[in-house]
Design a protein around this motif. Structure first.
Motif, mmCIF file in Angstrom:
data_model
loop_
_atom_site.group_PDB
_atom_site.id
_atom_site.type_symbol
_atom_site.label_atom_id
_atom_site.label_comp_id
_atom_site.label_asym_id
_atom_site.label_seq_id
_atom_site.Cartn_x
_atom_site.Cartn_y
_atom_site.Cartn_z
ATOM 1 N N PHE A 1 -21.397 -12.706 -1.288
ATOM 2 C CA PHE A 1 -20.945 -11.699 -2.245
ATOM 3 C C PHE A 1 -20.107 -10.596 -1.610
ATOM 4 O O PHE A 1 -20.230 -10.291 -0.423
ATOM 5 N N GLY A 2 -19.255 -10.005 -2.443
ATOM 6 C CA GLY A 2 -18.506 -8.815 -2.081
ATOM 7 C C GLY A 2 -18.339 -7.943 -3.311
ATOM 8 O O GLY A 2 -18.754 -8.317 -4.419
ATOM 9 N N ARG A 3 -17.746 -6.793 -3.123
ATOM 10 C CA ARG A 3 -17.427 -5.891 -4.236
ATOM 11 C C ARG A 3 -15.925 -5.591 -4.169
ATOM 12 O O ARG A 3 -15.513 -4.566 -3.618
ATOM 13 N N PRO A 4 -15.096 -6.479 -4.715
ATOM 14 C CA PRO A 4 -13.637 -6.393 -4.516
ATOM 15 C C PRO A 4 -13.018 -5.104 -5.049
ATOM 16 O O PRO A 4 -13.486 -4.521 -6.033
ATOM 17 N N VAL A 5 -11.936 -4.698 -4.383
ATOM 18 C CA VAL A 5 -11.152 -3.540 -4.814
ATOM 19 C C VAL A 5 -9.674 -3.907 -4.778
ATOM 20 O O VAL A 5 -9.261 -4.843 -4.094
ATOM 21 N N CYS A 6 -8.872 -3.147 -5.511
ATOM 22 C CA CYS A 6 -7.423 -3.340 -5.495
ATOM 23 C C CYS A 6 -6.752 -2.164 -4.806
ATOM 24 O O CYS A 6 -7.352 -1.106 -4.622
ATOM 25 N N MET A 7 -5.493 -2.339 -4.459
ATOM 26 C CA MET A 7 -4.775 -1.288 -3.742
ATOM 27 C C MET A 7 -4.545 -0.046 -4.596
ATOM 28 O O MET A 7 -4.487 1.063 -4.068
ATOM 29 N N ASP A 8 -4.415 -0.221 -5.909
ATOM 30 C CA ASP A 8 -4.234 0.949 -6.766
ATOM 31 C C ASP A 8 -5.460 1.865 -6.696
ATOM 32 O O ASP A 8 -5.328 3.090 -6.690
ATOM 33 N N PHE A 9 -6.652 1.269 -6.642
ATOM 34 C CA PHE A 9 -7.869 2.069 -6.497
ATOM 35 C C PHE A 9 -7.865 2.804 -5.163
ATOM 36 O O PHE A 9 -8.198 3.988 -5.088
ATOM 37 N N MET A 10 -7.484 2.113 -4.097
ATOM 38 C CA MET A 10 -7.442 2.732 -2.773
ATOM 39 C C MET A 10 -6.430 3.873 -2.738
ATOM 40 O O MET A 10 -6.679 4.914 -2.134
ATOM 41 N N ALA A 11 -5.283 3.698 -3.391
ATOM 42 C CA ALA A 11 -4.263 4.749 -3.425
ATOM 43 C C ALA A 11 -4.773 5.973 -4.185
ATOM 44 O O ALA A 11 -4.555 7.122 -3.770
ATOM 45 N N ASN A 12 -5.464 5.744 -5.297
ATOM 46 C CA ASN A 12 -6.042 6.853 -6.052
ATOM 47 C C ASN A 12 -7.124 7.569 -5.253
ATOM 48 O O ASN A 12 -7.285 8.791 -5.359
ATOM 49 N N LEU A 13 -7.850 6.809 -4.448
ATOM 50 C CA LEU A 13 -8.866 7.415 -3.587
ATOM 51 C C LEU A 13 -8.212 8.326 -2.548
ATOM 52 O O LEU A 13 -8.700 9.436 -2.283
ATOM 53 N N PHE B 1 0.833 -1.203 0.000
ATOM 54 C CA PHE B 1 0.000 0.000 0.000
ATOM 55 C C PHE B 1 0.868 1.253 0.000
ATOM 56 O O PHE B 1 0.555 2.233 -0.691
ATOM 57 N N ALA B 2 1.952 1.240 0.751
ATOM 58 C CA ALA B 2 2.871 2.376 0.761
ATOM 59 C C ALA B 2 3.419 2.626 -0.638
ATOM 60 O O ALA B 2 3.519 3.782 -1.086
ATOM 61 N N GLU B 3 3.759 1.559 -1.346
ATOM 62 C CA GLU B 3 4.290 1.695 -2.703
ATOM 63 C C GLU B 3 3.228 2.239 -3.659
ATOM 64 O O GLU B 3 3.523 3.068 -4.521
ATOM 65 N N ALA B 4 1.981 1.776 -3.502
ATOM 66 C CA ALA B 4 0.901 2.245 -4.369
ATOM 67 C C ALA B 4 0.627 3.730 -4.145
ATOM 68 O O ALA B 4 0.445 4.494 -5.098
#
Length: 288
Positions: free
Chosen positions: A172-184, A14-17
């Motif tokens: 069910f879930g709605r998956p996310v990636c770390m790149d999306f979280m970093a952009n957020l 996450f730090a890298e993203a």
């Protein structure tokens, strides 16, 4: 000195993203690698020397094994933000709603009442943030990769090593990636530092949902395209079968990330093939 965002990240991925998305921005992101966050004196000194304008705390989910220490670290961060009138982003999890398999969607107005220790721990961290006027609590749905609790770490080793795996077709879930979280984080930081007054609870989720079984089907297809030996689908638990791999309800909904900060949601399938290949390479699962 310009704007400074201080990031505490329990996972280097996450730090890298975050570092990557801030690289071309007029905001300096501080990611101290040798700072002992349990040392209150050291943290206080760091805040005084660096004067962060914004703080991002990503550590709760990974720190449950040391819950008491994490609570102390979190309380100290919150106190320093209160004294310095510094906005705080705190990453939480869908697991704040408990470990039970509750049906239906969970929106941003839903009140968590977890009965399990992990959910209560997450809720305690969230409650501590509420003493700050300027706080953003980000509850994350299933995380694809980059954490010990991610979908990749949960399913791929078992699939490749042919261990017993159950996958529910109604969990069910709605998956996310770390790149999306970093952009957020970037979008929120930019707008808050420019005066945006959007505080409170935000649900971080992908644009589309999937079941455990649907996710595993996509992963198995990608893995079989890269490995010499075929990987079998896990045992599928249908509607009247209670077996499942993941706990809780990750079917988060809510539009505040888009309505308040203009962030468009990503599909969990975006870049999935390359992410799977990178994971297989890092774990030495690829042949040759």
């Amino acid at each position: 000195m310009g704007f400074r965002v201080l990031l505490r990240a329990a996972q280097k991925e996450f730090a890298e993203a975050v570092s990557a998305v801030f690289e071309e921005q007029a905001i300096n992101v501080l990611i101290p690698s040798d700072l002992d966050w349990s040392d209150e004196g050291a943290i206080d000194e760091y805040f005084q020397e660096n004067s962060p304008c914004f703080v991002v705390n990503y550590g709760a989910e990974q720190a449950f094994a040391d819950a008491d220490e994490e609570m102390r670290i979190h309380a100290n961060i919150v106190n320093l933000c209160k004294v310095g009138k510094i906005p705080l982003i705190h990453f939480s999890s869908y697991r704040v709603f408990g470990e039970e398999a509750v049906e239906g969607e969970i929106d941003e107005q839903s009140l968590p009442a977890p009965a399990d220790a992990y959910g209560q721990y997450l809720l305690g961290l969230e409650k501590a943030c509420e003493s700050l006027e300027q706080h953003l609590i980000l509850r994350v749905s299933w995380l694809l990769a980059g954490s010990d609790n991610s979908l990749f770490e949960t399913f791929i080793p078992k699939l490749v090593e042919k261990n017993t795996v159950y996958a529910s077709d109604h969990d069910f879930g709605r998956p996310v990636c770390m790149d999306f979280m970093a952009n957020l984080v970037l979008a929120m930081s930019q707008q808050v530092l420019c005066g945006a007054e959007n505080w409170g609870i935000f649900h971080v989720h992908g644009s589309d949902k999937c079941s455990e079984a649907e996710f595993c089907d996509a992963i198995v297809r990608f893995i079989n395209a890269e490995l010499e030996n075929n990987v079998d689908m896990p045992e599928i638990a249908s509607l009247h079968d209670s077996k499942r791999t993941l706990k809780g309800n990750a079917l988060l909904v809510g539009n505040r990330c888009t309505d308040n900060f203009g962030v468009q949601l990503w599909s969990w399938r975006k870049g999935l093939k390359s992410m799977v290949k990178n994971y297989l390479t890092e774990k030495n699962y690829l042949v040759g």
